[in-house]
Scaffold this active site. Structure first.
Site, short mmCIF file in Angstrom:
data_model
loop_
_atom_site.label_atom_id
_atom_site.label_comp_id
_atom_site.label_asym_id
_atom_site.label_seq_id
_atom_site.Cartn_x
_atom_site.Cartn_y
_atom_site.Cartn_z
N GLU A 180 -6.79 -8.08 5.27
CA GLU A 180 -7.64 -8.75 4.28
C GLU A 180 -7.76 -10.25 4.54
OE1 GLU A 180 -5.37 -6.48 3.61
OE2 GLU A 180 -6.57 -4.87 2.74
N HIS B 263 -4.81 0.13 -7.31
CA HIS B 263 -6.22 0.52 -7.28
C HIS B 263 -6.88 0.40 -8.66
CE1 HIS B 263 -4.95 2.20 -3.45
NE2 HIS B 263 -6.21 2.45 -3.14
#
Lengths: 365, 326
Positions: free
Chosen positions: B60, B129
């Site tokens: 990321e 999530h």
């Protein structure tokens, strides 16, 4: 299936100019005289500016400063190899390269004097600002290289960082991305063997930084970082690879931090003079001058003339820095977004009103 | 006009912006061949090719870090972080560089970057999530934080984010990705970043909400209106930062009562900033304390028990009634 070796690797080392000023004829890049002189002059200016800035810091005329004394060859050799359209992505010990890219010394003084205006460079210098979060600039270099190639430009990117930065995730992620993308970028590690008090052997268990390249699928080379011809040759070759679409290269310039990390650091707490001494004998300036003398390009008279010229350049830069007039105090409000939102404009008014002697709501020119 | 899901609407914006401007490109994990794990990037690789649609390695910080470099090099990257829970690995690049480059260079270099990320609960996936961490990004000067609530707002705001000269964190409520459809005009459309939308007019109370919370909010509002014969204004915030203070303050001045519904944990979130704004600019117009209806200050539970922790229609309805009755 038998057990077997699937890959073997080698880590090359390059030195062109030795400590006695002797060039290996087989490795000599054959630079014209004026380039050899340019390398030397750039290193002397960087050294003189470094030493002046240390004094300016002690006198309270600039803030904390990180000198690069002894590391000049690692920065000017790569800069000489770069083309005008290439990008320089510095860390913070690349003053030699930044000056060669045409960034005024007075601008560099503004930076160390605590002004963001010290990051505003001439566009043609193609140089990003100094990076303080170490290694965070390395992925920028990769993205920049990707952008240049996507836009069909021939430009490549040279990114600098130190040995400490090679422990950061961003270093590893950036090398991985660059190799996968075959991005036209050259990674130059100035391995000065110290990250403040942390010596190289506590930074990594690798014998070299160069070998870290191998894991990412790119060539790595260790060069004598105090040899401006070796740093030049390695980066010249790496730039040629980059431009040919062959991808990135990691160049480890093995050098030594002769002075403190920054002016806020006291190296006597963690290393002895005895450790430093052998590296003083490997000073890149000394061997380069010996080379120039051998080639009849240099003498005491030219040296005196150069030192005087550097002093004049630095005097002028210091004067420009110290007579520089800062813009109005609320400029930070202009620079958060391209267009300041209403809330920021409201806060600007309050800020201005909070300044000593300012009337509420009235700007200061 | 076509009736679209939010996924389709975001996809439409990406197609149209990439067609409009050669410098727009998309990068992230699985965004190319796989067309994104939610298929948001469907058709982009086939239409625009590899240099402009990049399947990146899994990292990321480097997705955002290289995107910053691309933006500095004249491109307009749209980076996808697969789930917002992983975006914090890129927070160093966002806070340390994307948000600061304009200030650092006195305006010489901006970072026109969009970082898209699905956020919030509702898809029964693993840990990390389901979070709503918009406050973390909104706290950083130099970033803009946008959260659409419907297909049409998602499409128009993403187009605006891509054209914006500054870095925009674009948080997509994944619970709303395919939950409903809305008419979305074929012609390119943008909305102003920093401007809230009145999703429903009303004069007795104002509810502020954003992202996936808008739908339960609207359902609760309908119940209260029906039961009590009041009219309730619903403000769909759309941009978290910069906050549309004007619309919020006007709502308090016109209704005297406000409820804020946020999916994020209660403390230190946008709801608190909204209340601080009301406190600064409209305190004397209040008939009741501004109520926050939020998740609790716990780590988002795993999906088997997460639903009970998010504000639902019932909690929102009760909160509205308490504020009306104060």
């Amino acid at each position: 299936m038998p057990r077997k070796i699937v890959q073997r690797f080698q880590v090359p080392f390059l030195q062109v100019l030795d400590e006695k000023g002797k060039v290996d004829p087989k490795l000599d890049p054959g630079l014209p005289d004026e380039d050899l002189v340019r390398l030397y002059e750039a290193m002397i200016l960087a050294r003189e500016a470094d030493q002046r800035m240390l004094r300016l810091q002690r006198q309270g005329r600039i803030g904390t400063f990180g000198p690069a004394t002894g590391q000049e060859a690692a920065s000017v050799g790569p800069a000489l190899a770069m083309g005008p359209r290439d990008w320089l992505v510095p860390s913070f010990r690349e003053m030699g390269a930044m000056l060669m890219r045409g960034i005024p010394l007075s601008t560099i003084l503004l930076y160390w004097g605590g002004w963001e205006e010290g990051n505003v460079f001439p566009e043609e210098a193609r140089t990003l600002p100094i990076a303080v979060i170490l290694a965070s600039q390395v992925p920028h270099a990769v993205g920049l290289a990707y952008a240049e190639r996507l836009r069909g430009e021939d430009a490549a990117v040279v990114a600098f960082f130190g040995d400490g930065s090679t422990s950061e995730g961003d270093f590893h992620e950036a090398l991985n991305f660059a190799a996968v993308w075959k991005a036209p970028v050259v990674f130059v590690c100035q391995n000065n063997q110290w990250a403040i008090s942390t010596p190289f052997e506590k930074q990594t268990a690798s014998e070299t930084i160069a070998q870290k390249a191998i894991a990412y699928g790119m060539p790595g080379i260790r060069v004598d970082g105090n040899d401006p011809l070796a740093t030049y040759v390695a980066v010249r070759d790496a730039l040629a690879r980059a431009r040919a679409g062959e991808g990135p290269t990691l160049v480890e310039a093995l050098t030594y931090r002769l002075m403190m990390h920054t002016t806020a650091d006291d190296p006597t707490r963690y290393r002895s003079d005895e450790q430093v001494k052998p590296w003083q004998r490997r000073d890149p300036l000394v061997r380069t001058r010996l080379l120039l003398e051998k080639r009849k390009l240099w003498d005491d008279e030219r040296e005196a003339e150069l030192r005087a010229r550097c002093k004049e350049t630095i005097d002028e830069a210091v004067k420009a820095y110290e007579t520089w007039k800062p813009p109005r105090p609320d400029v930070p409000f202009d620079r958060v977004y391209a267009t300041p939102p209403a809330e920021l404009e409201a806060q600007r008014k309050e800020f201005l009103a909070s300044l000593p002697g300012a009337d509420a709501g009235k700007g200061v020119d | 006009m076509a009736r679209m899901t939010m996924v389709q609407a975001i996809n439409l914006a990406l197609h149209q912006e990439m067609e409009r401007d050669d410098s727009v490109l998309v990068l992230g994990q699985d965004v190319g061949v796989n067309e994104g794990v939610f298929r948001v990037t469907a058709g982009l690789l086939a239409k625009f090719g590899e240099p402009r649609v990049i399947d990146t390695p899994l990292a990321e910080s480097a997705i955002v870090g290289t995107a910053i470099g691309m933006a500095l090099g004249g491109l307009r990257p749209v980076a996808e972080i697969q789930f917002s829970g992983f975006a914090l690995l890129a927070l160093g690049q966002l806070e340390g560089n994307a948000a600061r480059y304009r200030s650092r260079t006195c305006g010489q270099r901006g970072v026109p970057l969009v970082v898209r990320m699905p956020y919030g609960g509702g898809v029964r996936a693993l840990e990390h999530h389901s979070e709503s961490r918009e406050a973390i990004f909104a706290h950083v000067p130099g970033l803009k934080v946008v959260i659409p609530s419907t297909p049409r707002t998602a499409r128009a705001l993403l187009a605006a984010a891509i054209r914006d000269p500054d870095p925009v964190i674009f948080m997509e409520p994944k619970k709303s990705y395919r939950a409903f459809r809305e008419e979305v005009p074929e012609e390119p459309e943008t909305m102003e970043i920093g401007r809230a939308r009145i999703a429903r007019e009303g004069n007795d109370l104002a509810v502020v909400s954003w992202g996936a919370m808008l739908r339960p909010t609207l359902a609760a509002v309908e119940q209260v209106e029906e039961a009590r014969g009041v009219s309730i204004r619903v403000i769909d915030l759309l941009t978290i930062s910069p906050l549309d203070r004007e619309t919020l303050v006007r709502a308090v001045k016109e209704t005297g009562r406000m409820v804020v519904v946020q999916e994020a944990p209660l403390s230190f979130g946008p709801a608190s900033e909204i209340i601080a704004t009301v406190n600064d600019e409209a305190l004397l117009w209040l008939e009741a304390p501004v109520k926050r209806i939020a998740s609790w200050d716990v780590n988002t539970p795993y999906f088997a028990r997460e639903e009970a922790f998010f504000p639902g229609v019932e909690r929102i309805r009760k909160g509205i009634e308490e504020t009306l009755d104060f």
